[in-house]
Design a protein around this motif. Structure first.
Motif, mmCIF file in Angstrom:
data_model
loop_
_atom_site.group_PDB
_atom_site.id
_atom_site.type_symbol
_atom_site.label_atom_id
_atom_site.label_comp_id
_atom_site.label_asym_id
_atom_site.label_seq_id
_atom_site.Cartn_x
_atom_site.Cartn_y
_atom_site.Cartn_z
ATOM 1 N N LEU A 127 22.816 -5.072 -48.497
ATOM 2 C CA LEU A 127 23.434 -4.853 -47.230
ATOM 3 C C LEU A 127 23.909 -6.156 -46.528
ATOM 4 N N GLY A 128 24.953 -6.033 -45.535
ATOM 5 C CA GLY A 128 25.232 -7.040 -44.952
ATOM 6 C C GLY A 128 24.146 -7.596 -43.827
ATOM 7 N N LEU A 129 24.026 -8.394 -43.167
ATOM 8 C CA LEU A 129 22.966 -8.827 -42.241
ATOM 9 C C LEU A 129 23.116 -7.852 -40.979
ATOM 10 N N THR A 130 24.258 -7.550 -40.547
ATOM 11 C CA THR A 130 24.313 -6.581 -39.360
ATOM 12 C C THR A 130 23.856 -5.391 -39.741
ATOM 13 N N ALA A 131 24.118 -4.885 -40.957
ATOM 14 C CA ALA A 131 23.355 -3.521 -41.237
ATOM 15 C C ALA A 131 21.944 -3.646 -41.557
ATOM 16 N N ARG A 132 21.377 -4.381 -41.775
ATOM 17 C CA ARG A 132 19.960 -4.790 -41.983
ATOM 18 C C ARG A 132 19.330 -4.856 -40.598
ATOM 19 N N ALA A 133 20.057 -5.416 -39.819
ATOM 20 C CA ALA A 133 19.635 -5.321 -38.293
ATOM 21 C C ALA A 133 19.583 -3.892 -38.009
ATOM 22 N N ALA A 134 20.693 -3.193 -38.150
ATOM 23 C CA ALA A 134 20.841 -1.900 -37.583
ATOM 24 C C ALA A 134 19.856 -0.942 -38.214
ATOM 25 N N ALA A 135 19.339 -1.346 -39.397
ATOM 26 C CA ALA A 135 18.203 -0.508 -40.141
ATOM 27 C C ALA A 135 17.123 -0.692 -39.508
ATOM 28 N N VAL A 136 16.805 -1.913 -38.961
ATOM 29 C CA VAL A 136 15.563 -2.065 -38.182
ATOM 30 C C VAL A 136 15.668 -1.277 -36.814
ATOM 31 N N GLN A 137 16.809 -1.459 -36.169
ATOM 32 C CA GLN A 137 16.914 -0.674 -35.028
ATOM 33 C C GLN A 137 16.606 0.749 -35.282
ATOM 34 N N GLN A 138 16.906 1.221 -36.124
ATOM 35 C CA GLN A 138 16.819 2.767 -36.485
ATOM 36 C C GLN A 138 15.144 3.123 -36.627
ATOM 37 N N ILE A 139 14.303 2.062 -37.207
ATOM 38 C CA ILE A 139 13.138 2.220 -37.249
ATOM 39 C C ILE A 139 12.389 2.183 -35.924
ATOM 40 N N TYR A 140 12.841 1.112 -35.131
ATOM 41 C CA TYR A 140 12.491 1.054 -33.812
ATOM 42 C C TYR A 140 12.934 2.253 -32.786
ATOM 43 N N ASP A 141 13.950 2.809 -32.975
ATOM 44 C CA ASP A 141 14.309 4.096 -32.144
ATOM 45 C C ASP A 141 13.297 5.255 -32.447
ATOM 46 N N PHE A 142 13.149 5.405 -33.792
ATOM 47 C CA PHE A 142 12.206 6.467 -34.097
ATOM 48 C C PHE A 142 10.941 6.139 -33.496
ATOM 49 N N HIS A 143 10.214 5.155 -33.475
ATOM 50 C CA HIS A 143 9.019 4.936 -32.929
ATOM 51 C C HIS A 143 9.035 4.823 -31.300
ATOM 52 N N VAL A 144 10.245 4.647 -30.730
ATOM 53 C CA VAL A 144 10.298 5.069 -29.243
ATOM 54 C C VAL A 144 10.241 6.738 -29.313
ATOM 55 N N HIS A 145 10.556 7.273 -30.073
ATOM 56 C CA HIS A 145 10.695 8.797 -29.954
ATOM 57 C C HIS A 145 9.161 9.256 -30.015
ATOM 58 N N ALA A 146 8.561 8.589 -31.198
ATOM 59 C CA ALA A 146 6.983 8.794 -31.476
ATOM 60 C C ALA A 146 6.155 8.606 -30.356
ATOM 61 N N ALA A 147 6.340 7.505 -29.522
ATOM 62 C CA ALA A 147 5.562 6.980 -28.412
ATOM 63 C C ALA A 147 5.749 7.876 -27.428
ATOM 64 N N GLY A 148 6.996 8.225 -27.309
ATOM 65 C CA GLY A 148 7.401 8.955 -26.016
ATOM 66 C C GLY A 148 6.760 10.404 -26.124
ATOM 67 N N HIS A 149 6.433 10.946 -27.381
ATOM 68 C CA HIS A 149 5.754 12.062 -27.689
ATOM 69 C C HIS A 149 4.036 11.896 -27.789
ATOM 70 N N GLY A 150 3.725 10.557 -27.522
ATOM 71 C CA GLY A 150 2.389 10.469 -27.200
ATOM 72 C C GLY A 150 1.674 10.291 -28.718
ATOM 73 N N TRP A 151 2.601 9.903 -29.633
ATOM 74 C CA TRP A 151 1.928 9.620 -31.140
ATOM 75 C C TRP A 151 1.882 8.205 -31.374
ATOM 76 N N VAL A 152 0.729 7.829 -32.157
ATOM 77 C CA VAL A 152 0.536 6.560 -32.455
ATOM 78 C C VAL A 152 0.623 6.136 -34.221
ATOM 79 N N ALA A 153 1.265 5.383 -34.512
ATOM 80 C CA ALA A 153 1.395 5.025 -36.026
ATOM 81 C C ALA A 153 0.204 4.422 -36.533
ATOM 82 N N ILE A 154 -0.220 5.265 -37.752
ATOM 83 C CA ILE A 154 -1.645 4.645 -38.626
ATOM 84 C C ILE A 154 -1.039 4.461 -39.996
ATOM 85 N N ASP A 155 -1.078 3.382 -40.486
ATOM 86 C CA ASP A 155 -0.532 2.803 -41.900
ATOM 87 C C ASP A 155 0.733 2.990 -42.015
#
Length: 279
Positions: A127-155
């Protein structure tokens, strides 16, 4: 170790176990039998299309715990996938007691696992660098969703991430150990890959919360734009601004990190793109 076959595909186990129940979903076309979690995973193709079946209850080759513990863990994890349903998370179709154990059935995805153990890092590099950074953004946005619902990531680690190289879409999986917060370190050295673990995940009694998760999220930025083993600036191929966002996320002192996943996600979104490339 014994080797049995399902639709012509070998399955390695410590002792015999009846897996014929898989026929209810169709024909097995893929087997993952080397997990250390006590789970067996199968790709199955049937009338309802392709599915991914995760099963606990069999004596797997690399799991040292009791089968009953693996079954209880998998049964509990169904709540994670139901509560955190999201476009970036694998879709749970059903959960069922079968074969003397328990199975979760997910939609199949052709996305590629990016975990180091799968030796597919070339997919990320394609992937190009912009697409790689966008992939990281997707991971972060999901965890915003998880934190907003009161969940903590383990492992949380690179093995939790799959990537569709054609579309750049991230698919998250294997979030079985996520917990409703607040959580506390009850183990000392917790489950996880050392490349992604915060200091709190080694400290008995330490809080495990979204600030803890921010450390792993910072390390995952290096999976896509650098080296998640060294986290070095020399291996980093993104911009300086993105590197600094990830570096702050991995600060050893909790108070020095971003104080919410949302703040981290917004900082990443606002950081300059790699030079010479469009957003």
């Amino acid at each position: 170790m014994i080797v049995t076959e399902l639709d012509g595909i070998p399955v390695r186990l410590r002792a015999p176990h009846d897996l014929s129940f898989l026929a209810r979903w169709g024909t097995v076309f893929a087997v993952l039998d080397q997990q250390d979690s006590g789970n067996l995973c199968f790709g199955v193709d049937g009338r309802a299309g392709r599915v991914f079946v995760k099963y606990a209850g069999a004596p797997t080759e690399r799991y040292d715990g009791a089968a009953e513990t693996a079954v209880a863990n998998l049964r509990r994890s169904a709540e994670v996938y139901r509560a955190l349903a999201h476009p970036s998370l694998v879709t749970l179709r059903e959960a069922a007691d079968v074969g003397g154990g328990h199975a979760l059935v997910f939609d199949w995805t052709d996305a590629t696992p990016v975990g180091r153990q799968y030796e597919r890092s070339h997919v990320v590099r394609s992937l190009g660098l912009t697409a790689r950074a966008a992939a990281v953004q997707q991971i972060y946005d999901f965890h915003v969703h998880a934190a907003g619902h009161g969940w903590v990531a383990i492992d949380l680690y690179d093995g939790s991430v799959m990537l569709d190289a054609n579309s750049g879409r991230v698919v998250l999986c294997d979030l079985d150990l996520y917990e409703r917060g607040p959580a506390v370190n009850r183990m000392g050295r917790m489950w996880g890959s050392t490349r992604f673990m915060s200091p709190e995940e080694y400290q008995l009694g330490a809080p495990i919360d979204e600030v803890t998760n921010i450390f792993a999220l910072g390390a995952l930025a290096h999976t896509f734009l650098g080296d998640d083993a060294t986290k070095s600036r020399e291996a980093w191929v993104g911009s300086d601004a993105l590197f600094e966002v990830a570096a702050r996320a991995m600060a050893p002192v909790r108070e020095a990190r971003w104080q919410s996943v949302e703040a981290l996600a917004e900082a990443w979104r606002d950081a300059e793109p790699p030079r010479g490339l469009p957003r």
